[in-house]
Write an enzyme that holds these catalytic residues in place. Structure first.
Site, PDB file in Angstrom:
ATOM      1  CG  HIS A 189       5.126  40.531  16.441  1.00  0.00           C
ATOM      2  ND1 HIS A 189       4.317  40.329  15.353  1.00  0.00           N
ATOM      3  CD2 HIS A 189       6.204  41.253  15.983  1.00  0.00           C
ATOM      4  CE1 HIS A 189       4.864  40.893  14.282  1.00  0.00           C
ATOM      5  NE2 HIS A 189       6.006  41.464  14.642  1.00  0.00           N
ATOM      6  CD  GLU A 190       8.981  43.205  18.010  1.00  0.00           C
ATOM      7  OE1 GLU A 190      10.112  42.914  17.543  1.00  0.00           O
ATOM      8  OE2 GLU A 190       8.129  43.834  17.361  1.00  0.00           O
ATOM      9  CG  HIS A 228      10.965  39.678  14.528  1.00  0.00           C
ATOM     10  ND1 HIS A 228      10.858  39.312  13.211  1.00  0.00           N
ATOM     11  CD2 HIS A 228      10.034  40.649  14.732  1.00  0.00           C
ATOM     12  CE1 HIS A 228       9.895  40.038  12.630  1.00  0.00           C
ATOM     13  NE2 HIS A 228       9.381  40.841  13.533  1.00  0.00           N
ATOM     14  CG  HIS A 262      13.638  33.979  11.761  1.00  0.00           C
ATOM     15  ND1 HIS A 262      13.105  34.831  10.818  1.00  0.00           N
ATOM     16  CD2 HIS A 262      14.168  32.956  11.053  1.00  0.00           C
ATOM     17  CE1 HIS A 262      13.292  34.335   9.607  1.00  0.00           C
ATOM     18  NE2 HIS A 262      13.952  33.188   9.720  1.00  0.00           N
TER      19      HIS A 262
END
Length: 640
Positions: free
Chosen positions: A422-423, A426, A429
């Site tokens: 999940h992290e 980020h 991105h």
């Protein structure tokens, strides 16, 4: 009566094998499976938001906090500077000049004007000063509430049974309850933690009440019906009445039946384990993805962890990014004084043809005074420089994982592994964004779009084809057995309806808090909405809203998690479910959704990826179709 009973009467109204390096790790895997031996120099620079959270020296953290407030105050003053606004407005009014600008430049100009407008630039000088003062007061209230929401509650040792003291931290004659202890197997521990941790703090209740009134007053002052109306401008939702309320209310209808099934599943579990007590909120918190998953799918985290060493997981991420984007993660040795802790790892993100894209500093390990929160910080945003070169992004990922030992590397539970993915969503991105302006780089985009890349990574983390790429035993190199992979993937949907319904409740509570003012307390609002939107009764003498720290960073925008999950679900099912390692689709995802940051309208990015514009019903269907209502199978399995 025992002290414990007296307390409840008040709270209730009325060994490891040696680490043999059998498996061969890539450089990035080896970098994370061994403890760093590095002599530290003085910490030198970072940005204030990150320093106030992660710096090991309290003096630095306090100075960074003051800096954040000062910067925030300066920004609010700039947002009400008439000369600056008029200069921008003159540009926006010249259609020939605007037509000559590239789309991203036009959008950034419009975003700056939007900031002026929501700050009250159109007001008289007196009212502009009032708006600045309200914003400055909100900075203080936000910090006060945020700090208070994470503080533990204390209770005298004598009030709790001796046999449960070891579950909690101690300070002199007091026990500190700093969380819900949902992972505890003792129902009494969970209940006491719930009741004590959530016991109302009068001062913090007053802070929250003032914060909400101050936000509403500011919104009214600058011309909005409510703070929610002001906050949602510029998001995918646009306004509370347009998408958010429709999304939340529509989602309740199909959810209720499946949520009831989940609660019935929990009651069946409860009857087997402890038939004397009814299903409660503290039991639900422990039930989801723990006891039920263990019973139904035989998923004991400690059996999976040897296959999920941190190094193996980082290799998996490296392999996935190479397949999708042609990007590799390369471990680099930091220079003297470059990092703030010896355990921080530095990764260079390198594209096969484009070269170096940026740097990720991985602050993954627990240390004293480091907050137990997982987050992504942009230290330097990417942007196009005047000399034609690109300013490379630099980010930090903050986790709180156990340090590797001499006998074993850091081993992750399935949940930890999923959270790592999940992290890293980020981080990528930020790395893959290529915007002209730093203002809209990477994760600097609409709140209800920012979580899409990270949530999408959770789907990759629990796909058997991706797991087969990296999940192997840290000692033997044996891959994760197929049966264990299957059980893990199937378990993801367990209690999904109840979990989603809880998020609907949180999001609705957030919307009501920031809607039109109501002549009742935040606790009364919570009680009413919990019974209506969740289905389990409110526990008297608790104030969960005082632990709802997302009210600060996500005020009126908590629905973003649900909306982002819906978008991620649509993207996964339409674009990656058939082949999660498809390079063509990975490139499309990069170009349509990751490259633009906040420099493009979020719904246009979604439309470009899906090649259609989703409706509100599409968003709801995306969430509901992810749920597993296989209740009867569970009952039969649990009775066998």
């Amino acid at each position: 009566m025992s002290a414990c009973k007296r307390l409840l009467a008040v709270l209730r109204p009325g060994r490891s094998p040696l680490f043999r390096r059998v498996a061969t790790w890539s450089p990035v895997g080896a970098a994370f499976n061994a403890r760093q031996q590095r002599k530290l120099d003085l910490f030198h620079r970072s940005n204030a938001d990150f320093v106030k959270v992660a710096h090991p020296d309290p003096a630095f953290r306090e100075a960074a906090e003051r800096t954040c407030v000062n910067i925030g105050t300066m920004v609010e003053k700039l947002n009400t500077n008439v000369d600056l606004c008029n200069s921008l407005k003159n540009l926006l009014d010249k259609s020939d000049i605007m037509a000559s600008l590239d789309p991203e430049t036009r959008r950034v100009a419009e975003l700056f004007m939007f900031d002026f407008e929501i700050s009250g630039i159109h007001l008289s000088e007196e009212k502009r000063k009032e708006a600045v003062n309200l914003n400055v007061r909100l900075l203080d209230l936000n910090n006060e509430f945020l700090v208070g929401s994470h503080l533990p509650n204390k209770i005298e040792k004598r009030m709790l049974p001796d046999h449960i003291h070891h579950h909690f931290s101690k300070e002199g004659n007091y026990i500190q309850i700093g969380g819900l202890h949902a992972e505890a197997t003792d129902d009494l521990v969970r209940e006491l933690a719930y009741r004590i941790f959530l016991y109302p703090n009068t001062s913090l209740l007053q802070t929250l009440e003032e914060l909400l009134k101050c936000r509403n007053k500011l919104a009214n002052l600058v011309g909005y019906e409510s703070y929610a109306n002001r906050a949602l401008k510029g998001t995918m939702a646009k306004s509370p009445g347009n998408r958010v309320n429709l999304f939340l209310y529509f989602d309740v209808l199909p959810q209720h039946f499946r949520t009831a099934q989940d609660f019935e599943m929990m009651r069946a579990m409860k009857a087997k384990l402890n038939p004397r007590n009814a299903v409660s909120l503290w039991y639900v918190l422990a039930c989801e993805r723990t006891v039920i998953i263990l019973l139904r799918f035989n998923i004991e985290p400690s059996l999976y962890s040897p296959f999920f060493s941190l190094g193996a997981c980082m290799e998996g991420l490296n392999s996935l990014f190479t397949e999708l984007y042609g990007v590799s993660l390369m471990a680099e040795e930091p220079s003297a004084g470059e990092v703030w802790s010896e355990d921080v790892r530095k990764l260079a993100v390198v594209h096969e043809t484009e070269g170096l894209l940026g740097y990720i500093y991985c602050d993954f390990f627990h240390r004293p005074d480091k907050p137990h929160q997982d987050c992504h910080f942009t230290i330097r945003g990417g942007r196009q420089l005047d000399n034609g070169q690109y300013q490379l992004p630099v980010v930090v990922l903050l986790l709180s994982l156990p340090l590797p030992r001499k006998s074993a590397p850091t081993l992750l539970t399935p949940g930890m592994m999923e959270n790592l993915f999940h992290e890293m969503g980020h981080a990528m991105h930020s790395m893959l964004g290529r915007t002209r302006y730093q203002h809209v780089t990477g994760t600097r985009c609409a709140t209800d779009f920012a979580e899409v890349p990270s949530i999408l990574m959770e789907y990759f983390a629990t796909d058997h084809r991706v797991l087969n790429q990296f999940a192997r035993h840290y000692q033997t190199g044996q891959p994760l057995p197929k049966s264990m992979v299957t059980r893990l993937c199937e378990s993801k949907k367990v209690c999904g309806a109840a979990d989603t319904q809880l998020q609907v409740f949180y999001a609705t509570l957030d919307q009501v808090f920031h809607g039109k003012p109501q002549d009742r307390s935040t606790t009364d609002i919570l009680k009413d909405l919990q019974e209506k939107f969740y289905g389990l009764p409110y526990v008297p003498n608790t104030a969960w809203q005082l632990r709802f720290s997302h009210l600060i960073g996500y005020g009126a925008k908590y629905y973003s998690y649900l909306m982002s999950r819906a978008v991620a679900s649509m993207v996964w099912k339409q674009c990656f479910l058939k082949d999660p390692l498809n390079r063509e689709m990975g490139e499309r995802y990069r170009q349509e959704m990751l490259a633009h940051g906040g420099g493009k309208e979020p719904m246009l990015m979604v439309e470009g990826m899906l090649q259609r514009r989703p409706t509100v019903e599409d968003f709801v269907d995306a969430l509901v179709s992810d749920l597993n209502p296989d209740f009867e199978t569970f009952i039969m399995d649990s009775e066998a």
